[in-house]
Motif scaffolding. Sequence first.
Motif, PDB file in Angstrom:
ATOM      1  N   VAL A  18      -7.708  14.126  -6.163  1.00  0.00           N
ATOM      2  CA  VAL A  18      -7.848  14.388  -4.724  1.00  0.00           C
ATOM      3  C   VAL A  18      -6.733  15.337  -4.313  1.00  0.00           C
ATOM      4  N   SER A  19      -7.097  16.450  -3.669  1.00  0.00           N
ATOM      5  CA  SER A  19      -6.089  17.424  -3.254  1.00  0.00           C
ATOM      6  C   SER A  19      -6.080  17.644  -1.743  1.00  0.00           C
ATOM      7  N   GLU A  20      -6.928  16.930  -1.019  1.00  0.00           N
ATOM      8  CA  GLU A  20      -6.967  17.040   0.451  1.00  0.00           C
ATOM      9  C   GLU A  20      -7.110  15.646   1.040  1.00  0.00           C
ATOM     10  N   GLY A  21      -6.638  15.509   2.272  1.00  0.00           N
ATOM     11  CA  GLY A  21      -6.794  14.234   2.963  1.00  0.00           C
ATOM     12  C   GLY A  21      -5.762  13.212   2.546  1.00  0.00           C
ATOM     13  N   GLU A  22      -6.210  11.954   2.475  1.00  0.00           N
ATOM     14  CA  GLU A  22      -5.317  10.846   2.135  1.00  0.00           C
ATOM     15  C   GLU A  22      -5.821  10.082   0.919  1.00  0.00           C
ATOM     16  N   VAL A  23      -4.883   9.558   0.162  1.00  0.00           N
ATOM     17  CA  VAL A  23      -5.188   8.669  -0.952  1.00  0.00           C
ATOM     18  C   VAL A  23      -4.333   7.430  -0.760  1.00  0.00           C
ATOM     19  N   THR A  24      -4.968   6.260  -0.805  1.00  0.00           N
ATOM     20  CA  THR A  24      -4.239   5.003  -0.668  1.00  0.00           C
ATOM     21  C   THR A  24      -4.342   4.229  -1.973  1.00  0.00           C
ATOM     22  N   VAL A  25      -3.183   3.843  -2.473  1.00  0.00           N
ATOM     23  CA  VAL A  25      -3.108   3.065  -3.711  1.00  0.00           C
ATOM     24  C   VAL A  25      -2.607   1.678  -3.337  1.00  0.00           C
ATOM     25  N   THR A  26      -3.336   0.656  -3.776  1.00  0.00           N
ATOM     26  CA  THR A  26      -2.973  -0.721  -3.454  1.00  0.00           C
ATOM     27  C   THR A  26      -2.294  -1.379  -4.650  1.00  0.00           C
ATOM     28  N   PHE A  27      -1.199  -2.064  -4.365  1.00  0.00           N
ATOM     29  CA  PHE A  27      -0.471  -2.836  -5.368  1.00  0.00           C
ATOM     30  C   PHE A  27      -0.668  -4.303  -5.013  1.00  0.00           C
ATOM     31  N   GLY A  28      -1.492  -4.991  -5.806  1.00  0.00           N
ATOM     32  CA  GLY A  28      -1.785  -6.397  -5.541  1.00  0.00           C
ATOM     33  C   GLY A  28      -0.823  -7.324  -6.263  1.00  0.00           C
ATOM     34  N   PRO A  29      -1.098  -8.619  -6.242  1.00  0.00           N
ATOM     35  CA  PRO A  29      -0.221  -9.610  -6.877  1.00  0.00           C
ATOM     36  C   PRO A  29       0.011  -9.392  -8.377  1.00  0.00           C
ATOM     37  N   ARG A  30      -0.838  -8.608  -9.010  1.00  0.00           N
ATOM     38  CA  ARG A  30      -0.633  -8.281 -10.421  1.00  0.00           C
ATOM     39  C   ARG A  30      -0.054  -6.884 -10.589  1.00  0.00           C
ATOM     40  N   GLY A  31       0.385  -6.270  -9.492  1.00  0.00           N
ATOM     41  CA  GLY A  31       0.983  -4.938  -9.564  1.00  0.00           C
ATOM     42  C   GLY A  31      -0.051  -3.840  -9.643  1.00  0.00           C
ATOM     43  N   ASN A  32       0.369  -2.713 -10.166  1.00  0.00           N
ATOM     44  CA  ASN A  32      -0.503  -1.552 -10.321  1.00  0.00           C
ATOM     45  C   ASN A  32      -1.386  -1.761 -11.548  1.00  0.00           C
ATOM     46  N   GLN A  33      -2.693  -1.700 -11.367  1.00  0.00           N
ATOM     47  CA  GLN A  33      -3.607  -1.960 -12.466  1.00  0.00           C
ATOM     48  C   GLN A  33      -4.298  -0.707 -12.994  1.00  0.00           C
ATOM     49  N   GLU A  34      -3.963   0.456 -12.439  1.00  0.00           N
ATOM     50  CA  GLU A  34      -4.631   1.685 -12.851  1.00  0.00           C
ATOM     51  C   GLU A  34      -3.605   2.796 -13.060  1.00  0.00           C
TER      52      GLU A  34
ATOM     53  N   ARG B 275       0.840  -1.189   0.000  1.00  0.00           N
ATOM     54  CA  ARG B 275       0.000   0.000   0.000  1.00  0.00           C
ATOM     55  C   ARG B 275       0.879   1.244   0.000  1.00  0.00           C
ATOM     56  N   LEU B 276       0.562   2.183  -0.887  1.00  0.00           N
ATOM     57  CA  LEU B 276       1.224   3.486  -0.920  1.00  0.00           C
ATOM     58  C   LEU B 276       0.187   4.512  -0.515  1.00  0.00           C
ATOM     59  N   THR B 277       0.458   5.221   0.572  1.00  0.00           N
ATOM     60  CA  THR B 277      -0.504   6.196   1.086  1.00  0.00           C
ATOM     61  C   THR B 277       0.067   7.603   0.960  1.00  0.00           C
ATOM     62  N   PHE B 278      -0.677   8.466   0.278  1.00  0.00           N
ATOM     63  CA  PHE B 278      -0.330   9.878   0.153  1.00  0.00           C
ATOM     64  C   PHE B 278      -1.123  10.649   1.194  1.00  0.00           C
ATOM     65  N   ASN B 279      -0.452  11.454   2.004  1.00  0.00           N
ATOM     66  CA  ASN B 279      -1.115  12.302   2.979  1.00  0.00           C
ATOM     67  C   ASN B 279      -0.857  13.749   2.574  1.00  0.00           C
ATOM     68  N   MET B 280      -1.884  14.399   2.007  1.00  0.00           N
ATOM     69  CA  MET B 280      -1.719  15.765   1.511  1.00  0.00           C
ATOM     70  C   MET B 280      -1.528  16.777   2.639  1.00  0.00           C
ATOM     71  N   ALA B 281      -2.135  16.531   3.801  1.00  0.00           N
ATOM     72  CA  ALA B 281      -1.988  17.471   4.920  1.00  0.00           C
ATOM     73  C   ALA B 281      -0.560  17.496   5.442  1.00  0.00           C
ATOM     74  N   GLU B 282       0.078  16.332   5.489  1.00  0.00           N
ATOM     75  CA  GLU B 282       1.453  16.239   5.992  1.00  0.00           C
ATOM     76  C   GLU B 282       2.490  16.260   4.876  1.00  0.00           C
ATOM     77  N   ASN B 283       2.022  16.301   3.612  1.00  0.00           N
ATOM     78  CA  ASN B 283       2.917  16.247   2.448  1.00  0.00           C
ATOM     79  C   ASN B 283       3.892  15.082   2.571  1.00  0.00           C
ATOM     80  N   SER B 284       3.314  13.897   2.753  1.00  0.00           N
ATOM     81  CA  SER B 284       4.134  12.702   2.919  1.00  0.00           C
ATOM     82  C   SER B 284       3.529  11.546   2.131  1.00  0.00           C
ATOM     83  N   ALA B 285       4.373  10.578   1.875  1.00  0.00           N
ATOM     84  CA  ALA B 285       3.940   9.336   1.233  1.00  0.00           C
ATOM     85  C   ALA B 285       4.595   8.203   2.001  1.00  0.00           C
TER      86      ALA B 285
END
Length: 174
Positions: free
Chosen positions: A118-134, A67-77
Amino acid sequence: MREETPKNGFTLIEVVVVLAIIAFAAAIVVPRLPAPEGTRLKSSARNLATAIRFLNDQAIITKGVYRLTFNMAENSASIAKLSPSGEVLPPDDQLMNRKLIEEGISIEDVTDPKLGRVSEGEVTVTFGPRGNQECLTAHLRGGSEHYTVIAYPGGSKVQVQEGYQEVATGEERK
């Protein structure tokens, strides 16, 4: 007869000429050096692209879920590995603990097909057994400069582009 003493050191004129040459060279080189903020921005974009490639490869190779999580409030990933039951596991690689977004750089927005832009809050991107699909796009900003990180489906292609680039998602390209 008078003996001549050997000369040691430089004359004043030699020192002034050397200083003038150094000043001239500095006047030409210093304005062309990249701003520290621009360097941090480019480094952050490259770090993020490397992390996305890493997550995609690891997910495919290990048949695991990351899981890759982007936190826009903290400017972190941040990166996390998930167990089969969905629990967050302790990091098993140095890259998972690495700070991806440097100090002073902000995540302007993240776009993925399911959530849109999305420009506020958090966005979580999941990488499953087939990798990134989007298609995933992240825009980073440092001062007035922007960099765009684009991860295409299938995960093998991740681009870092200078500027704020709009990217067509899979549906818009058809």
